[in-house]
Design a protein around this motif. Sequence first.
Motif, PDB file in Angstrom:
ATOM      1  N   TRP A  70       0.227  10.860  -6.514  1.00 49.76           N
ATOM      2  CA  TRP A  70      -1.134  10.944  -5.993  1.00 49.76           C
ATOM      3  C   TRP A  70      -1.225  10.439  -4.560  1.00 49.76           C
ATOM      4  CZ3 TRP A  70      -4.455  14.087  -7.919  1.00 49.76           C
ATOM      5  CH2 TRP A  70      -4.295  14.486  -9.239  1.00 49.76           C
ATOM      6  N   LEU A  71      -0.452   9.413  -4.239  1.00 49.98           N
ATOM      7  CA  LEU A  71      -0.419   8.941  -2.855  1.00 49.98           C
ATOM      8  C   LEU A  71       0.141  10.029  -1.952  1.00 49.98           C
ATOM      9  CD1 LEU A  71      -0.692   6.742  -0.657  1.00 49.98           C
ATOM     10  CD2 LEU A  71       1.633   6.049  -1.243  1.00 49.98           C
TER      11      LEU A  71
ATOM     12  N   ARG B 171       3.074   0.863  -4.293  1.00 52.37           N
ATOM     13  CA  ARG B 171       2.116   1.644  -5.080  1.00 52.37           C
ATOM     14  C   ARG B 171       2.309   3.144  -4.924  1.00 52.37           C
ATOM     15  NH1 ARG B 171      -3.566  -1.630  -4.854  1.00 52.37           N
ATOM     16  NH2 ARG B 171      -2.674  -3.688  -5.074  1.00 52.37           N
ATOM     17  N   ALA B 172       3.402   3.560  -4.356  1.00 52.80           N
ATOM     18  CA  ALA B 172       3.644   4.980  -4.108  1.00 52.80           C
ATOM     19  C   ALA B 172       3.774   5.735  -5.421  1.00 52.80           C
ATOM     20  CB  ALA B 172       4.905   5.161  -3.268  1.00 52.80           C
ATOM     21  N   ASP B 173       3.090   6.860  -5.476  1.00 45.07           N
ATOM     22  CA  ASP B 173       3.201   7.762  -6.607  1.00 45.07           C
ATOM     23  C   ASP B 173       2.871   9.172  -6.120  1.00 45.07           C
ATOM     24  OD1 ASP B 173       0.440   7.737  -6.297  1.00 45.07           O
ATOM     25  OD2 ASP B 173       0.020   6.875  -8.257  1.00 45.07           O
TER      26      ASP B 173
ATOM     27  N   THR C 203      -7.785  16.519  -0.328  1.00 47.06           N
ATOM     28  CA  THR C 203      -8.338  15.170  -0.255  1.00 47.06           C
ATOM     29  C   THR C 203      -9.427  14.972  -1.311  1.00 47.06           C
ATOM     30  OG1 THR C 203      -7.824  15.112   2.109  1.00 47.06           O
ATOM     31  CG2 THR C 203      -9.352  13.447   1.300  1.00 47.06           C
TER      32      THR C 203
ATOM     33  N   VAL D 250       0.816  -1.215   0.000  1.00 48.34           N
ATOM     34  CA  VAL D 250       0.000   0.000   0.000  1.00 48.34           C
ATOM     35  C   VAL D 250       0.850   1.266   0.000  1.00 48.34           C
ATOM     36  CG1 VAL D 250      -1.642   1.339   1.389  1.00 48.34           C
ATOM     37  CG2 VAL D 250      -1.996  -1.106   1.058  1.00 48.34           C
ATOM     38  N   PHE D 251       1.889   1.320   0.834  1.00 47.53           N
ATOM     39  CA  PHE D 251       2.630   2.560   1.026  1.00 47.53           C
ATOM     40  C   PHE D 251       3.927   2.669   0.227  1.00 47.53           C
ATOM     41  CE2 PHE D 251      -0.042   2.405   4.824  1.00 47.53           C
ATOM     42  CZ  PHE D 251      -0.583   3.668   4.796  1.00 47.53           C
TER      43      PHE D 251
ATOM     44  N   TYR E 278      -7.695  14.339  -4.586  1.00 52.33           N
ATOM     45  CA  TYR E 278      -7.211  12.958  -4.546  1.00 52.33           C
ATOM     46  C   TYR E 278      -8.357  11.981  -4.810  1.00 52.33           C
ATOM     47  CZ  TYR E 278      -5.457   8.588  -2.578  1.00 52.33           C
ATOM     48  OH  TYR E 278      -5.106   7.274  -2.393  1.00 52.33           O
TER      49      TYR E 278
ATOM     50  N   GLY F  23      -2.477  12.728  -1.508  1.00 49.21           N
ATOM     51  CA  GLY F  23      -3.501  12.271  -0.578  1.00 49.21           C
ATOM     52  C   GLY F  23      -3.024  12.304   0.863  1.00 49.21           C
ATOM     53  N   LEU F  24      -1.784  11.909   1.090  1.00 46.53           N
ATOM     54  CA  LEU F  24      -1.228  11.943   2.444  1.00 46.53           C
ATOM     55  C   LEU F  24      -1.071  13.373   2.954  1.00 46.53           C
ATOM     56  CD1 LEU F  24       1.414   9.084   2.162  1.00 46.53           C
ATOM     57  CD2 LEU F  24      -0.736   9.043   3.456  1.00 46.53           C
TER      58      LEU F  24
ATOM     59  N   LYS G 159      -8.683   9.375  -7.917  1.00 42.41           N
ATOM     60  CA  LYS G 159      -8.748   7.939  -7.621  1.00 42.41           C
ATOM     61  C   LYS G 159     -10.150   7.361  -7.846  1.00 42.41           C
ATOM     62  CE  LYS G 159      -4.579   6.903  -6.231  1.00 42.41           C
ATOM     63  NZ  LYS G 159      -3.811   5.798  -6.787  1.00 42.41           N
TER      64      LYS G 159
END
Length: 110
Positions: free
Chosen positions: A24-25, A20-22, A69, A16-17, A72, A28-29, A76
């Motif tokens: 957009w992640l 798949r990090a990009d 958010t 998950v972290f 994001y 979102g964070l 997504k």
Amino acid sequence: MLIRLSHDVGGYLYDVFIARADVWLVLGLVGQFLFAMRFVVQWLASEKAGRSVVPVAFWFFSIGGGLITLVYGLYKREPVIILGQAFSVFIYLRNLALIRSSRQKQSETV
């Protein structure tokens, strides 16, 4: 059993972290971080005042975190995030408008 569980949880968190990090992640964070900071600001202001307080900064963090958010969620295609944030941002803006109106009325009476 615990070793297997910890391995599975570690694999999930890595997927998950990290895997798949990009961009957009990260976006979102950042949005979630800003959104969470509003509670820190509110808590510190309340501790300082010795009573429950909602400072103006709470609403600015809410707007910043909510908008990021929302972007994001739109990217997504997450309907829960989209619906939750789209309506919330209007409430945050309305609270700022009410605060501004109240301050104007107070300054006119002084």
